[in-house]
Design a protein around this motif. Structure first.
Motif, mmCIF file in Angstrom:
data_model
loop_
_atom_site.group_PDB
_atom_site.id
_atom_site.type_symbol
_atom_site.label_atom_id
_atom_site.label_comp_id
_atom_site.label_asym_id
_atom_site.label_seq_id
_atom_site.Cartn_x
_atom_site.Cartn_y
_atom_site.Cartn_z
ATOM 1 N N ILE A 1 13.210 7.968 -1.279
ATOM 2 C CA ILE A 1 12.234 7.870 -0.189
ATOM 3 C C ILE A 1 11.153 6.874 -0.593
ATOM 4 O O ILE A 1 10.550 6.986 -1.664
ATOM 5 C CB ILE A 1 11.635 9.247 0.133
ATOM 6 N N TRP A 2 10.918 5.905 0.268
ATOM 7 C CA TRP A 2 9.935 4.856 0.026
ATOM 8 C C TRP A 2 8.561 5.410 0.363
ATOM 9 O O TRP A 2 8.271 5.718 1.512
ATOM 10 C CB TRP A 2 10.281 3.655 0.880
ATOM 11 N N MET A 3 7.698 5.508 -0.611
ATOM 12 C CA MET A 3 6.377 6.115 -0.440
ATOM 13 C C MET A 3 5.360 5.061 0.006
ATOM 14 O O MET A 3 4.301 4.892 -0.590
ATOM 15 C CB MET A 3 5.939 6.795 -1.743
ATOM 16 N N GLU B 1 0.841 -1.192 0.000
ATOM 17 C CA GLU B 1 0.000 0.000 0.000
ATOM 18 C C GLU B 1 0.881 1.249 0.000
ATOM 19 O O GLU B 1 1.518 1.591 0.998
ATOM 20 C CB GLU B 1 -0.924 -0.012 1.222
ATOM 21 N N TYR B 2 0.908 1.923 -1.152
ATOM 22 C CA TYR B 2 1.710 3.128 -1.312
ATOM 23 C C TYR B 2 0.863 4.378 -1.078
ATOM 24 O O TYR B 2 -0.354 4.327 -1.102
ATOM 25 C CB TYR B 2 2.314 3.176 -2.724
ATOM 26 N N THR B 3 1.531 5.490 -0.870
ATOM 27 C CA THR B 3 0.870 6.779 -0.716
ATOM 28 C C THR B 3 1.529 7.766 -1.674
ATOM 29 O O THR B 3 2.673 7.564 -2.085
ATOM 30 C CB THR B 3 0.953 7.279 0.744
ATOM 31 N N GLN B 4 0.827 8.812 -2.042
ATOM 32 C CA GLN B 4 1.407 9.815 -2.938
ATOM 33 C C GLN B 4 1.933 11.024 -2.179
ATOM 34 O O GLN B 4 2.487 11.938 -2.775
ATOM 35 C CB GLN B 4 0.373 10.245 -3.984
ATOM 36 N N GLU B 5 1.765 11.023 -0.840
ATOM 37 C CA GLU B 5 2.244 12.149 -0.034
ATOM 38 C C GLU B 5 2.709 11.661 1.331
ATOM 39 O O GLU B 5 2.044 10.850 1.961
ATOM 40 C CB GLU B 5 1.121 13.173 0.134
#
Length: 126
Positions: free
Chosen positions: A82-84, A51-55
């Motif tokens: 940086i691992w998002m 589960e990634y995030t854009q911010e």
């Protein structure tokens, strides 16, 4: 304790903790894709649904000043490495269950890549 002295004490403690955290940094070998694959113990890449995030918001101390930074990215790893990821602990646990583990140093990761003849990879700081 006076306010100024107390504030300096807190800053010193935070700086010490930051150094301890940085000394615990490890590295995972990943592919060069926007949403990377991860190299397993046998050297083969594996796609893992994470589960990634854009911010992301990061806060750190620089020159005795607290800095807060908003990082935005449309890929899984920024150009700065940086691992998002939404939850790093959950992601590392999932990776471990799939035989993907971090290395203590970049040198160890590089030797692993060389041993498995992996030519295109990046280091992911965790």
């Amino acid at each position: 304790m006076k306010t100024g002295t107390y504030t300096q004490h807190i800053i010193n403690v935070l700086c010490s903790l930051t150094k301890q955290i940085k000394s615990k940094i490890m590295y995972i070998l990943i592919t060069t894709h926007d949403y990377p694959e991860f190299y397993q113990l046998n050297g083969s890449p594996i796609h893992v649904d994470l589960e990634y995030t854009q911010e992301k918001i990061t806060t750190y101390i620089e020159n005795l000043e607290v800095i807060t930074q908003v990082i935005k990215s449309k890929s899984g790893v920024t150009t700065d490495g940086i691992w998002m990821i939404k939850n790093q602990s959950d992601a590392l646990q999932k990776l471990g269950s799939l035989n993907v583990f971090p290395f203590q140093t970049k040198t160890q990761a590089k030797l692993f890549a060389k041993h498995h003849n992996i030519k295109n990879y990046r280091y992911l700081k965790v």
